[in-house]
Design a protein around this motif. Structure first.
Motif, PDB file in Angstrom:
ATOM      1  N   LYS A  89       1.733   9.187  -1.761  1.00 26.09           N
ATOM      2  CA  LYS A  89       2.805   9.113  -0.756  1.00 26.09           C
ATOM      3  C   LYS A  89       2.290   9.541   0.604  1.00 26.09           C
ATOM      4  CE  LYS A  89       6.673   9.817  -3.848  1.00 26.09           C
ATOM      5  NZ  LYS A  89       7.467  10.843  -4.524  1.00 26.09           N
TER       6      LYS A  89
ATOM      7  N   LYS B  35       8.198  10.465   6.739  1.00 21.62           N
ATOM      8  CA  LYS B  35       7.631   9.263   6.136  1.00 21.62           C
ATOM      9  C   LYS B  35       7.103   8.302   7.201  1.00 21.62           C
ATOM     10  CE  LYS B  35       9.184   7.894   1.823  1.00 21.62           C
ATOM     11  NZ  LYS B  35      10.277   7.478   0.960  1.00 21.62           N
TER      12      LYS B  35
ATOM     13  N   ARG C 130      -1.921   5.423  -5.456  1.00 20.96           N
ATOM     14  CA  ARG C 130      -0.638   5.158  -4.805  1.00 20.96           C
ATOM     15  C   ARG C 130      -0.019   6.427  -4.226  1.00 20.96           C
ATOM     16  NH1 ARG C 130      -1.386   0.458  -3.635  1.00 20.96           N
ATOM     17  NH2 ARG C 130      -1.093  -1.235  -5.086  1.00 20.96           N
TER      18      ARG C 130
ATOM     19  N   MET D 225      -1.514  10.661   2.770  1.00 15.79           N
ATOM     20  CA  MET D 225      -2.977  10.759   2.753  1.00 15.79           C
ATOM     21  C   MET D 225      -3.419  11.871   3.701  1.00 15.79           C
ATOM     22  SD  MET D 225      -4.765   8.470   0.868  1.00 15.79           S
ATOM     23  CE  MET D 225      -6.261   8.022   1.731  1.00 15.79           C
TER      24      MET D 225
ATOM     25  N   MET E 176       1.515   4.070   6.252  1.00 20.14           N
ATOM     26  CA  MET E 176       1.151   5.228   5.429  1.00 20.14           C
ATOM     27  C   MET E 176       1.424   6.522   6.183  1.00 20.14           C
ATOM     28  SD  MET E 176       0.002   6.531   2.662  1.00 20.14           S
ATOM     29  CE  MET E 176      -0.874   5.366   1.624  1.00 20.14           C
ATOM     30  N   THR E 177       1.947   7.500   5.486  1.00 19.31           N
ATOM     31  CA  THR E 177       2.111   8.838   6.045  1.00 19.31           C
ATOM     32  C   THR E 177       0.742   9.519   5.999  1.00 19.31           C
ATOM     33  OG1 THR E 177       4.305   8.864   5.050  1.00 19.31           O
ATOM     34  CG2 THR E 177       3.434  10.982   5.849  1.00 19.31           C
ATOM     35  N   MET E 178       0.287  10.013   7.143  1.00 16.16           N
ATOM     36  CA  MET E 178      -1.078  10.532   7.199  1.00 16.16           C
ATOM     37  C   MET E 178      -1.149  11.844   7.966  1.00 16.16           C
ATOM     38  SD  MET E 178      -2.833   6.792   7.997  1.00 16.16           S
ATOM     39  CE  MET E 178      -4.378   7.392   8.606  1.00 16.16           C
TER      40      MET E 178
ATOM     41  N   LEU F 161      -6.412   5.759  -2.376  1.00 15.91           N
ATOM     42  CA  LEU F 161      -5.261   4.848  -2.331  1.00 15.91           C
ATOM     43  C   LEU F 161      -4.897   4.303  -3.713  1.00 15.91           C
ATOM     44  CD1 LEU F 161      -6.101   2.782   0.879  1.00 15.91           C
ATOM     45  CD2 LEU F 161      -4.292   4.507   0.613  1.00 15.91           C
TER      46      LEU F 161
ATOM     47  N   LEU G 180       0.825  -1.209   0.000  1.00 17.74           N
ATOM     48  CA  LEU G 180       0.000   0.000   0.000  1.00 17.74           C
ATOM     49  C   LEU G 180       0.846   1.239   0.000  1.00 17.74           C
ATOM     50  CD1 LEU G 180      -2.961  -0.301   2.478  1.00 17.74           C
ATOM     51  CD2 LEU G 180      -3.015  -0.017   0.018  1.00 17.74           C
ATOM     52  N   VAL G 181       1.995   1.122   0.628  1.00 16.59           N
ATOM     53  CA  VAL G 181       2.797   2.308   0.868  1.00 16.59           C
ATOM     54  C   VAL G 181       4.050   2.240   0.017  1.00 16.59           C
ATOM     55  CG1 VAL G 181       3.963   3.654   2.626  1.00 16.59           C
ATOM     56  CG2 VAL G 181       1.952   2.302   3.225  1.00 16.59           C
TER      57      VAL G 181
ATOM     58  N   LEU H  75      -4.371   1.488   8.014  1.00 20.71           N
ATOM     59  CA  LEU H  75      -3.504   2.201   7.073  1.00 20.71           C
ATOM     60  C   LEU H  75      -2.281   2.767   7.812  1.00 20.71           C
ATOM     61  CD1 LEU H  75      -3.763   2.783   4.086  1.00 20.71           C
ATOM     62  CD2 LEU H  75      -5.035   4.871   4.656  1.00 20.71           C
TER      63      LEU H  75
END
Ligand code: ADP
Ligand code: MG
Length: 263
Positions: free
Chosen positions: A179, A49, A177, A181, A210-212, A174, A13-14, A205
């Motif tokens: 980098k 990240k 893709r 969200m 994932m960077t959120m 998503l 995913l990431v 996630l």
């Protein structure tokens, strides 16, 4: 590139976990006015990240505007915003490419009402990423399965509950893709019984790295998933700290007051 659906392993995913300390999103001295209204005041923020940043603060403090500047849905008056080291382009192809790296999920689900769930998720990968249809559909079905709505793929958005639609909106973001969200109060418009099904997807996630950046009033989520909390009021970042620091030991009166009203 054709791929074999049966044998194909799930794509991560990431994308790219090469440098864990790399700043993915940087805002430096960002200023923004709406006419006479000064909505962002010297905003400085770095998100590395894999980090999950939760942004909280009273209504009208500039949280949505800050999110919207990060993929340039709003322009800024001065300062710099960089995504993965690159300054935000002003327009054109570069801007479109950058937007593809920043997934965004809003309070209102914004699905295309006249397209099926599957089409909602495949549209941008086909148009913007030039993925072939089969590949885009395989990816979409993977993502819909991850958010638990693959059985709804052929339905129209109006046939789904709010919680299901919001999970589709996450899958749709998503599919590009991204980098990073951005989530702007993704559960605020949902009936209470649907809030957790969306937060669970966000927690998962976050676990996957994932960077959120999440604007939310869901403090349970913030405690569980955030690496860092940013508290905004009147267009400024007033506090920044770990969830424990912020919730157990807020420093400013504004934050104490805010927390006393929502906890
Ligand atoms: P929050 O998300 O924290 O509630 P916003 O970023 O939505 O805050 O809004 C910050 C301030 O900017 C508010 O006073 C709001 O009314 C104002 N604002 C937001 N968008 C616009 C706009 N497009 N035009 C004029 N004022 C706006
Ligand atoms: Mg808002």
């Amino acid at each position: 590139m054709k791929n074999n659906a049966a044998a194909r392993p799930l794509a991560p995913l990431v994308p790219g976990q090469d440098d864990p300390n790399k700043p993915l999103v940087e805002l430096a001295h960002v200023e923004k006015h709406f006419g006479d209204l000064h909505v962002l005041k010297d905003i400085n923020l770095t998100v590395t990240k894999g980090e999950v940043l939760v942004v909280v603060g009273p209504s009208g403090s500039g949280k949505s505007t800050m999110c919207r500047t990060i993929n340039r849905l709003e322009t800024i008056d001065s300062g710099v915003i960089r995504i993965d080291g690159k300054p935000l382009p002003q327009e054109g192809k570069e801007l479109a490419a950058l937007r593809a790296e920043v997934g965004m999920v809003f309070q209102s689900f914004n699905l295309f009402a006249n397209k099926t769930i599957l089409e909602n998720v495949t549209l941008a990968p086909i148009k913007v990423r030039h993925m072939d249809k089969k590949e885009a559909e395989d990816l979409a079905m993977d993502l819909l399965a991850r958010v638990g709505v693959d059985s709804q793929a052929s339905k129209m958005p109006s046939q789904l509950s709010g919680g299901q639609q919001q999970r589709v909106a996450i899958a749709r973001a998503l599919a590009m893709r991204p980098k990073v969200m951005l989530f702007d109060e993704p559960t605020s418009a949902l009936d209470p019984e649907m809030v957790n099904e969306v937060l669970d997807v966000m927690v998962e996630l976050a676990r996957e790295g994932m960077t959120m950046i999440c604007v939310t009033h869901e403090m349970g989520f913030a405690r569980k998933a955030a690496n860092r909390i940013v508290f905004m009021a009147d267009g400024r970042i007033l506090e920044e700290g770990t969830p424990d620091e912020f919730f157990d030991n807020p420093k400013t009166d504004r934050a104490k007051d805010f927390l006393s009203k929502i906890l």
